[in-house]
Motif scaffolding. Structure first.
Motif, PDB file in Angstrom:
ATOM      1  N   MET A 256     -61.386  55.430  -4.757  1.00 47.73           N
ATOM      2  CA  MET A 256     -60.872  55.799  -3.460  1.00 47.73           C
ATOM      3  C   MET A 256     -60.246  54.592  -2.760  1.00 47.73           C
ATOM      4  O   MET A 256     -59.292  54.741  -2.017  1.00 47.73           O
ATOM      5  CB  MET A 256     -62.018  56.399  -2.633  1.00 47.73           C
ATOM      6  N   LEU A 257     -60.805  53.419  -3.015  1.00 48.04           N
ATOM      7  CA  LEU A 257     -60.250  52.214  -2.397  1.00 48.04           C
ATOM      8  C   LEU A 257     -58.819  51.953  -2.852  1.00 48.04           C
ATOM      9  O   LEU A 257     -57.960  51.579  -2.056  1.00 48.04           O
ATOM     10  CB  LEU A 257     -61.120  51.000  -2.725  1.00 48.04           C
ATOM     11  N   VAL A 258     -58.554  52.157  -4.120  1.00 43.51           N
ATOM     12  CA  VAL A 258     -57.215  51.923  -4.664  1.00 43.51           C
ATOM     13  C   VAL A 258     -56.221  52.922  -4.074  1.00 43.51           C
ATOM     14  O   VAL A 258     -55.102  52.549  -3.702  1.00 43.51           O
ATOM     15  CB  VAL A 258     -57.241  51.992  -6.209  1.00 43.51           C
ATOM     16  N   ILE A 259     -56.625  54.168  -3.950  1.00 39.71           N
ATOM     17  CA  ILE A 259     -55.748  55.194  -3.367  1.00 39.71           C
ATOM     18  C   ILE A 259     -55.425  54.852  -1.918  1.00 39.71           C
ATOM     19  O   ILE A 259     -54.274  54.931  -1.491  1.00 39.71           O
ATOM     20  CB  ILE A 259     -56.402  56.587  -3.473  1.00 39.71           C
ATOM     21  N   GLY A 260     -56.433  54.450  -1.155  1.00 40.93           N
ATOM     22  CA  GLY A 260     -56.208  54.058   0.233  1.00 40.93           C
ATOM     23  C   GLY A 260     -55.276  52.865   0.346  1.00 40.93           C
ATOM     24  O   GLY A 260     -54.400  52.818   1.217  1.00 40.93           O
ATOM     25  N   LEU A 261     -55.436  51.900  -0.544  1.00 42.46           N
ATOM     26  CA  LEU A 261     -54.585  50.716  -0.533  1.00 42.46           C
ATOM     27  C   LEU A 261     -53.132  51.061  -0.876  1.00 42.46           C
ATOM     28  O   LEU A 261     -52.199  50.581  -0.226  1.00 42.46           O
ATOM     29  CB  LEU A 261     -55.122  49.671  -1.510  1.00 42.46           C
ATOM     30  N   VAL A 262     -52.935  51.907  -1.865  1.00 42.14           N
ATOM     31  CA  VAL A 262     -51.579  52.316  -2.254  1.00 42.14           C
ATOM     32  C   VAL A 262     -50.893  53.057  -1.107  1.00 42.14           C
ATOM     33  O   VAL A 262     -49.728  52.793  -0.781  1.00 42.14           O
ATOM     34  CB  VAL A 262     -51.602  53.172  -3.535  1.00 42.14           C
ATOM     35  N   LEU A 263     -51.610  53.980  -0.465  1.00 44.18           N
ATOM     36  CA  LEU A 263     -51.026  54.716   0.658  1.00 44.18           C
ATOM     37  C   LEU A 263     -50.687  53.777   1.815  1.00 44.18           C
ATOM     38  O   LEU A 263     -49.643  53.921   2.457  1.00 44.18           O
ATOM     39  CB  LEU A 263     -51.985  55.806   1.134  1.00 44.18           C
ATOM     40  N   LEU A 264     -51.545  52.812   2.065  1.00 45.12           N
ATOM     41  CA  LEU A 264     -51.288  51.844   3.127  1.00 45.12           C
ATOM     42  C   LEU A 264     -50.039  51.019   2.831  1.00 45.12           C
ATOM     43  O   LEU A 264     -49.184  50.834   3.706  1.00 45.12           O
ATOM     44  CB  LEU A 264     -52.491  50.917   3.301  1.00 45.12           C
ATOM     45  N   ILE A 265     -49.900  50.540   1.611  1.00 46.46           N
ATOM     46  CA  ILE A 265     -48.734  49.729   1.238  1.00 46.46           C
ATOM     47  C   ILE A 265     -47.445  50.544   1.356  1.00 46.46           C
ATOM     48  O   ILE A 265     -46.434  50.054   1.868  1.00 46.46           O
ATOM     49  CB  ILE A 265     -48.906  49.158  -0.186  1.00 46.46           C
ATOM     50  N   LEU A 266     -47.476  51.793   0.895  1.00 49.87           N
ATOM     51  CA  LEU A 266     -46.284  52.637   0.984  1.00 49.87           C
ATOM     52  C   LEU A 266     -45.878  52.887   2.432  1.00 49.87           C
ATOM     53  O   LEU A 266     -44.696  52.810   2.785  1.00 49.87           O
ATOM     54  CB  LEU A 266     -46.520  53.971   0.271  1.00 49.87           C
ATOM     55  N   GLN A 267     -46.847  53.167   3.292  1.00 53.25           N
ATOM     56  CA  GLN A 267     -46.536  53.442   4.688  1.00 53.25           C
ATOM     57  C   GLN A 267     -46.078  52.185   5.424  1.00 53.25           C
ATOM     58  O   GLN A 267     -45.176  52.243   6.266  1.00 53.25           O
ATOM     59  CB  GLN A 267     -47.733  54.069   5.384  1.00 53.25           C
ATOM     60  N   LEU A 268     -46.676  51.040   5.105  1.00 51.35           N
ATOM     61  CA  LEU A 268     -46.237  49.795   5.723  1.00 51.35           C
ATOM     62  C   LEU A 268     -44.818  49.426   5.299  1.00 51.35           C
ATOM     63  O   LEU A 268     -44.017  48.973   6.118  1.00 51.35           O
ATOM     64  CB  LEU A 268     -47.199  48.665   5.382  1.00 51.35           C
ATOM     65  N   ALA A 269     -44.501  49.624   4.031  1.00 49.36           N
ATOM     66  CA  ALA A 269     -43.149  49.328   3.548  1.00 49.36           C
ATOM     67  C   ALA A 269     -42.126  50.211   4.256  1.00 49.36           C
ATOM     68  O   ALA A 269     -41.034  49.747   4.610  1.00 49.36           O
ATOM     69  CB  ALA A 269     -43.074  49.533   2.037  1.00 49.36           C
TER      70      ALA A 269
END
Length: 71
Positions: A1-14
């Motif tokens: 779940m941590l990896v999924i949260g991190l990926v979503l965060l990076i995509l939204q920040l970009a």
């Protein structure tokens, strides 16, 4: 779940960083995240990520994938 949260965060920040035309967008173009979550979706993912990271911190167990070790 941590990896999924991190990926979503990076995509939204970009997406947010490249949205402003006078900033980074003029050099690299704009980026549109392939995953669009509603406000509720972001809240749920955020809460689940916080719960998963808290559980991970409290257990203090080694994981080769999350801790970056190769073996």
């Amino acid at each position: 779940m941590l990896v999924i949260g991190l990926v979503l965060l990076i995509l939204q920040l970009a997406e947010q960083v490249t949205r402003a035309p006078e900033g980074v967008a003029q050099y690299v173009g704009t980026f549109t995240s392939p995953i669009g979550l509603s406000a509720w979706g972001n809240v749920v993912v955020g809460l689940v990520t916080v719960a998963a990271s808290t559980e991970r911190a409290l257990r203090l167990r080694y994981n080769w994938l999350l801790d970056g070790g190769a073996g």
